[in-house]
Design a protein around this motif. Structure first.
Motif, PDB file in Angstrom:
ATOM      1  N   VAL A   1      56.646  88.100  10.004  1.00  0.00           N
ATOM      2  CA  VAL A   1      55.093  88.160   9.964  1.00  0.00           C
ATOM      3  C   VAL A   1      54.561  86.909  10.785  1.00  0.00           C
TER       4      VAL A   1
ATOM      5  N   VAL B   1      51.676  86.144   2.051  1.00  0.00           N
ATOM      6  CA  VAL B   1      53.080  86.634   2.393  1.00  0.00           C
ATOM      7  C   VAL B   1      54.061  86.352   1.509  1.00  0.00           C
TER       8      VAL B   1
ATOM      9  N   THR C   1      60.463  85.718   6.044  1.00  0.00           N
ATOM     10  CA  THR C   1      59.132  86.017   6.361  1.00  0.00           C
ATOM     11  C   THR C   1      58.745  85.780   7.635  1.00  0.00           C
TER      12      THR C   1
END
Length: 144
Positions: free
Chosen positions: A117, A129, A114
């Protein structure tokens, strides 16, 4: 109750696209597919054009990504990416503000990690997320 709106930023490869779209529709979601990375756009339009929304833009261009996500003031509940399209702070602020009818609530990635992001901005704006490690490996195996 209105169906949740999902924007697929980049498509699953090959036959997995059909499976992915069937599953999303099976969950009652209102799906828009970005055709930018679809190998056979004509077939995708013919097969899916009457069941889902279709668009075509470069999701790695931040202004294009934002414009599509808030187009016509509708917004999306979720965006999903395979390639790790980077939702940055400005994008997260705009898509969760008062302008779109739907506030972005989820950024999902079909794949590991992730770090693409802005996680601090996502937390500030109440955006979850998620990711599915191994899903791109599985996709490659099914695509053979």
């Amino acid at each position: 109750m209105e169906r949740a709106r999902v924007l697929l930023l980049d498509a699953a490869p090959g036959a997995l696209l059909d499976r992915e779209l069937e599953r999303l529709l099976g969950h009652g979601l209102d799906v828009t597919l970005n055709l930018r990375r679809v190998a056979d756009r004509g077939t995708a339009r013919a097969v899916w054009g009457d069941r889902i929304g279709l668009t075509d833009f470069d999701p790695f261009d931040e202004s294009s990504l934002l414009a599509e996500t808030v187009r016509d003031g509708l917004g999306y509940d979720a965006v999903k990416s395979r390639a790790g399209v980077p939702p940055r702070a400005a994008y997260l602020a705009e898509t969760t503000g008062t302008a779109p009818a739907r506030r972005l609530r989820v950024v999902g990635r079909a794949g590991a990690g992730t770090d693409h992001v802005d996680l601090a901005a996502a937390a500030r704006h109440g955006v979850a997320v998620t990711h599915t490690p191994g899903s791109t490996l599985t996709a490659g195996e099914h695509g053979r």
